[in-house]
Write a protein that holds these residues in place. Structure first.
Motif, mmCIF file in Angstrom:
data_model
loop_
_atom_site.group_PDB
_atom_site.id
_atom_site.type_symbol
_atom_site.label_atom_id
_atom_site.label_comp_id
_atom_site.label_asym_id
_atom_site.label_seq_id
_atom_site.Cartn_x
_atom_site.Cartn_y
_atom_site.Cartn_z
ATOM 1 N N ILE A 21 0.833 -1.201 0.000
ATOM 2 C CA ILE A 21 0.000 0.000 0.000
ATOM 3 C C ILE A 21 0.867 1.250 0.000
ATOM 4 O O ILE A 21 0.552 2.244 -0.671
ATOM 5 C CB ILE A 21 -0.940 0.003 1.220
ATOM 6 N N ARG A 24 1.931 2.252 -3.493
ATOM 7 C CA ARG A 24 0.854 2.159 -4.483
ATOM 8 C C ARG A 24 1.012 3.136 -5.635
ATOM 9 O O ARG A 24 0.597 2.839 -6.760
ATOM 10 C CB ARG A 24 -0.496 2.370 -3.805
ATOM 11 N N SER A 231 -5.335 1.286 5.834
ATOM 12 C CA SER A 231 -4.251 0.919 4.911
ATOM 13 C C SER A 231 -3.348 -0.138 5.522
ATOM 14 O O SER A 231 -2.861 -1.031 4.816
ATOM 15 C CB SER A 231 -3.442 2.161 4.534
ATOM 16 N N ASN A 235 -2.817 -3.757 3.802
ATOM 17 C CA ASN A 235 -1.489 -4.273 3.479
ATOM 18 C C ASN A 235 -1.276 -5.648 4.102
ATOM 19 O O ASN A 235 -0.696 -6.550 3.484
ATOM 20 C CB ASN A 235 -0.425 -3.301 3.989
ATOM 21 N N PRO A 296 -4.973 -1.724 -3.202
ATOM 22 C CA PRO A 296 -4.563 -0.341 -2.930
ATOM 23 C C PRO A 296 -5.629 0.683 -3.290
ATOM 24 O O PRO A 296 -5.771 1.703 -2.594
ATOM 25 C CB PRO A 296 -3.310 -0.176 -3.801
ATOM 26 N N ALA A 299 -8.115 0.788 -0.526
ATOM 27 C CA ALA A 299 -7.563 1.534 0.614
ATOM 28 C C ALA A 299 -7.647 3.036 0.381
ATOM 29 O O ALA A 299 -7.982 3.798 1.300
ATOM 30 C CB ALA A 299 -6.117 1.104 0.849
ATOM 31 N N ASP A 300 -7.359 3.485 -0.838
ATOM 32 C CA ASP A 300 -7.454 4.913 -1.152
ATOM 33 C C ASP A 300 -8.882 5.418 -0.986
ATOM 34 O O ASP A 300 -9.115 6.506 -0.436
ATOM 35 C CB ASP A 300 -6.972 5.178 -2.582
ATOM 36 N N GLU A 303 -9.899 5.421 2.833
ATOM 37 C CA GLU A 303 -9.225 6.433 3.640
ATOM 38 C C GLU A 303 -9.856 7.813 3.466
ATOM 39 O O GLU A 303 -9.562 8.723 4.250
ATOM 40 C CB GLU A 303 -7.739 6.505 3.275
#
Length: 367
Positions: A21, A24, A231, A235, A296, A299-300, A303
């Motif tokens: 991550i 990324r 994140s 990961n 990834p 996760a973006d 977040e």
């Protein structure tokens, strides 16, 4: 193999890990570069569509010693068009010429028979109309569109809409790269190619769903703790399933590689070549996108949520406080007791007399 298994176990337990991550942006850059190259290949060179899509004639010669290059010259002279010639495993040749009708096909067949010095009846001729190719192409696009819609709906229900979007992006990424490689290297697109493209979507989703399932399980009640951000958990999910993804991809690629390099390359089986090439490229791209793109991207997206932003602030604040406490602890001077320490007592210690000892007794002794 035992060492690989040990590494996989340590990755699953979180003893070792790689920060997928955190890097990324590098993976995004590599994917964007490959995708742009594929799109340029499609724009500049285009796809080499087979006669099943644009119509034409296919001639199959009997066993012959004529080379592929010489057969291409014969077919060009007979038809006035460029031809695609494949050598099959039994030393026969498959000659494809696009844009032919029935009358032209009979004339070309006679000319080829004369050039190959064989009887015209021994050359098999099949004619494919352009409407058949259009029908196949339309059905393929319809199937792809329905598949994409169903995948997004299922993932949105089983997981969440962010994971559905990430999986959709990964699928488009895999298809674009596979089709772009076909355009760059000039391989012919046949119905076998379409079958291969539709098949790789399932393999690509398999690895993606495995990681997503692990991520969903590990992020339950995530906001109730202050040790890990989203994140961090994402990961850890990639690392815990990494060896599984590698093993499944390698096991899937081995038979496909056998079809591509042995069945297609050595035996000269054209249909095997069409299917196996798309499978080989698509499987490799799918394994890459599942690890380096889909998770990834999730996760973006996660977040950006207010809850995850607040969690990240709490986690970072706690880590900063822990680092500060550790720095203070390590910088605290150690007391030197060589001069200031009290002198040690040497000899027997005098015990204080017990209060009221022997009170009320003449001799002062206990009874």
């Amino acid at each position: 193999m035992s060492k690989l298994g040990s590494i996989g176990a340590r990755l699953h337990r979180g003893e070792i890990s790689y920060d997928f991550i955190g890097h990324r942006k590098l993976w995004y850059g590599i994917s964007i570069l490959i995708t742009i190259t594929a799109i340029l290949g499609l724009t500049v060179r285009g796809l080499n569509m087979g006669i099943d899509f644009q119509g034409g004639a296919v001639f199959t010669t009997p066993k012959t010693s004529v080379s592929v290059a010489q057969a291409e010259d014969y077919a060009r002279d007979a038809s006035g068009h460029d031809a695609v010639v494949q050598k099959l495993g039994n030393d026969t040749l498959r000659i494809q010429i696009a844009g032919m009708d029935t009358q032209q096909s009979d004339e070309i067949k006679d000319k080829l028979a004369a050039d190959f010095k064989v009887d015209s009846e021994k050359i098999a001729a099949d004619l494919v109309g352009p409407s058949w190719g259009d029908q196949i192409a339309n059905k393929a696009w319809q199937g792809l569109g329905i598949f994409m819609v169903l995948v997004v709906i299922y993932l949105a229900i089983a997981f969440e809409w962010r994971m559905a979007i990430a999986a959709l992006v990964a699928l488009i990424h895999d298809i674009t790269i596979t089709v772009g490689i076909y355009a760059l290297v000039g391989f012919e697109v046949t119905p076998g190619t379409v079958i291969g493209l539709l098949t790789i979507l399932g393999y690509s989703l398999y690895d993606t769903v495995v990681v997503f399932d692990s991520l969903k399980e590990q992020t339950k009640d995530l906001t109730k703790q202050t040790r890990f951000t989203y994140s961090d958990v994402a990961n850890r999910s990639i690392n815990s399933t990494l060896v599984r993804s590698i093993n499944t991809t390698v096991v899937a690629l081995l038979p496909v590689a056998g079809l591509l390099f042995i069945g297609g390359g050595v035996l000269g089986a054209g249909t095997l070549n069409d299917i196996s090439l798309s499978l080989f490229v698509g499987l490799a791209a799918g394994a890459y996108s599942s690890i380096f793109i889909a998770t990834p991207l999730v996760a973006d997206l996660k977040e950006r949520e207010p809850q995850m932003k607040a969690l990240r602030k709490r986690v970072l604040a706690k880590r900063a406080q822990a680092a500060t406490d550790e720095e203070i602890e390590t910088s605290r001077p150690v007391a030197d007791d060589s001069e200031d320490a009290a002198p040690a007592v040497v000899g027997p210690r005098n015990q204080p007399a017990a209060r009221n000892r022997g009170r009320g007794r003449p001799s002062g002794k206990r009874r």
